[in-house]
Design an enzyme around this catalytic site. Structure first.
Site, short mmCIF file in Angstrom:
data_model
loop_
_atom_site.label_atom_id
_atom_site.label_comp_id
_atom_site.label_asym_id
_atom_site.label_seq_id
_atom_site.Cartn_x
_atom_site.Cartn_y
_atom_site.Cartn_z
N SER A 111 9.05 0.84 6.73
CA SER A 111 9.25 1.64 5.85
C SER A 111 10.66 1.97 5.15
O SER A 111 10.90 2.11 4.34
CB SER A 111 8.60 2.65 5.39
OG SER A 111 6.90 2.52 5.86
N ASN A 219 1.73 2.41 1.05
CA ASN A 219 1.70 1.28 1.18
C ASN A 219 1.93 0.50 -0.06
O ASN A 219 2.46 -0.84 -0.38
CB ASN A 219 1.70 0.15 2.63
CG ASN A 219 2.46 0.73 3.65
OD1 ASN A 219 3.64 1.33 3.65
ND2 ASN A 219 1.33 0.78 5.01
#
Length: 416
Positions: A111, A219
């Site tokens: 991430s 996400n």
């Protein structure tokens, strides 16, 4: 089935089998894979760290070694501060071998790519190609998005959209998505996904909350941001990354992998542990995995040096106008998340740090911290024997990172 953990790994719930209790992963691997090496600290080629004046920093060596003592198989760390650059590694590159991790090896950053993606979007905002508070539906009408969802909400995780790797209902019930953990993920870790496929799955589920009324790490937001970049520029996300960030900064060790499953060498290996149908525990090398599962949200390969260069340049004002950098750093009160990064108060005499930590589905973790002026940075990567609950070592990740970061930031304040 468990959800994918947020990149900070701070809220991971770990259920440890009895044999993991206070046992280092390297010791477990010795039993499972017939041997590992004694942890230590090394430079880029596995040589002992130099002891030149100003370069040997026992406090950083100790903080780095602490990851291995807690059960991580390997760790590489890079620090830039007023004392210069320090690099080190500890543990092993691969289970069953004695070679230590390279200090500038490549790894899946997970991430951490969200900060890169947010930077690309904000560059387009600066050019007038995108409105920060404009409806995303105006740019991507093909998805039928709620017109209340703005570009800012994507970058801030306040859109309310379902997380395509699975999410919780407001009543706490787990709603599955694409498997990002367990044997199902392991068996499908080489599968390729298209960003549109991920978004359509997310939109087939009900929203978690009304746009702008809450904040939840998802996400889906950043895969939509990828598609937004492509639609507005007419070029692929990977090409825009190269044009706008990688080439200007000389980030030669960083790439958007697409469907590529192999890490370019050198690299440390990550692992996954699971229980087969016969009840036997198995350990699988997951250094190869297809990160198209997390397009724009977790699909980047990089190095500690490149993460340093990127984050130092960003916070030093070299990638965004000051007004948009300030917008990026405005934290939402719930998570302390701005537009693509976290804003963290490290405590008395330590100051503020900008950060983003990350992990692909399994086996790797990454950290990226910077002072507001970009002059002090800490970047690194860890590998471990992961499992469906993120593994016994992972629960220690944030505590260990905090200890390392405070050695740098709090020491800097004291020295000043």
């Amino acid at each position: 089935m468990k959800p994918q953990s947020p990149p900070t790994l701070t809220k991971t719930r770990v259920r440890m089998p009895w044999l993991f209790q206070r046992v280092a992963v390297t010791a477990l691997a010795a039993a499972l894979l017939a041997g590992t090496a004694t942890p230590g600290v090394a430079t880029a080629d596995g040589r002992p760290a130099p002891k030149a004046a100003g370069q040997d920093r026992p406090e950083l060596r100790k903080a780095t070694q602490a990851f291995v003592d807690a059960g991580f198989t390997g760790v590489q760390v890079r620090v830039h501060d007023e004392r210069g650059e320090w690099v080190g590694s500890a543990g092993v590159r691969k289970l069953g071998e004695s070679v230590k991790p390279p200090t500038n090896g490549r790894f899946w950053v997970g991430s951490n790519v969200k900060t890169f993606t947010a930077t690309l979007v904000l560059q387009l905002v600066a050019e007038g190609a995108i409105g920060l508070d404009a409806p995303v539906a105006g740019y991507l009408p093909e998805f039928g998005l709620d017109r209340r969802i703005t570009v800012r909400m994507l970058l801030q995780h306040t859109s309310g959209l379902f997380n395509y790797t699975g999410d919780f209902d407001p009543d706490g019930a787990w709603v599955p998505g694409i498997a990002a953990t367990g044997k199902e993920w392991l068996d499908n870790r080489f599968r390729s996904y298209q960003p549109e496929e991920l978004i359509r799955l997310a939109l087939s589920k009900s929203a978690r909350f009304e746009p702008g009324t809450d904040q939840k790490y998802t996400n889906t937001n950043y895969t939509l941001a990828l598609l937004l970049i492509e639609k507005v520029t007419g070029r692929s996300y990977a090409e825009e990354m190269r044009r706008r960030i990688l080439r200007p900064l000389g980030l030669k060790g960083t790439l958007v992998p697409g469907n590529r499953t192999r890490l370019p060498g050198p690299y440390a290996h990550g692992y996954y542990r699971y229980q087969d149908a016969a009840g036997q525990w198995k350990v699988v090398d997951v250094s190869r995995q297809n990160l198209s599962l997390l397009a724009g949200a977790g699909d980047l390969v990089s190095t500690t040096q490149d993460l340093h260069r990127f984050f130092s340049a960003l916070n030093g004002g070299k990638l965004l106008p000051s007004k948009l950098l300030a917008e990026m750093r405005k934290p939402h009160p719930k998570m302390g998340y701005g537009l693509g990064l976290f804003v963290e108060d490290l405590g008395p005499n330590c100051g503020t740090a900008l950060r983003h930590n990350g992990s692909p589905p399994h086996g790797y973790g990454a950290l990226m911290y910077s002072s507001p002026d970009g002059r002090t940075t800490v970047t690194g990567s860890v590998t471990w024997v992961d499992e469906a609950t993120r593994g016994p070592a992972a629960k220690e990740f944030q505590k260990l990172v905090d200890s390392l970061v405070k050695e740098v930031f709090c020491g800097r304040q004291a020295a000043g």
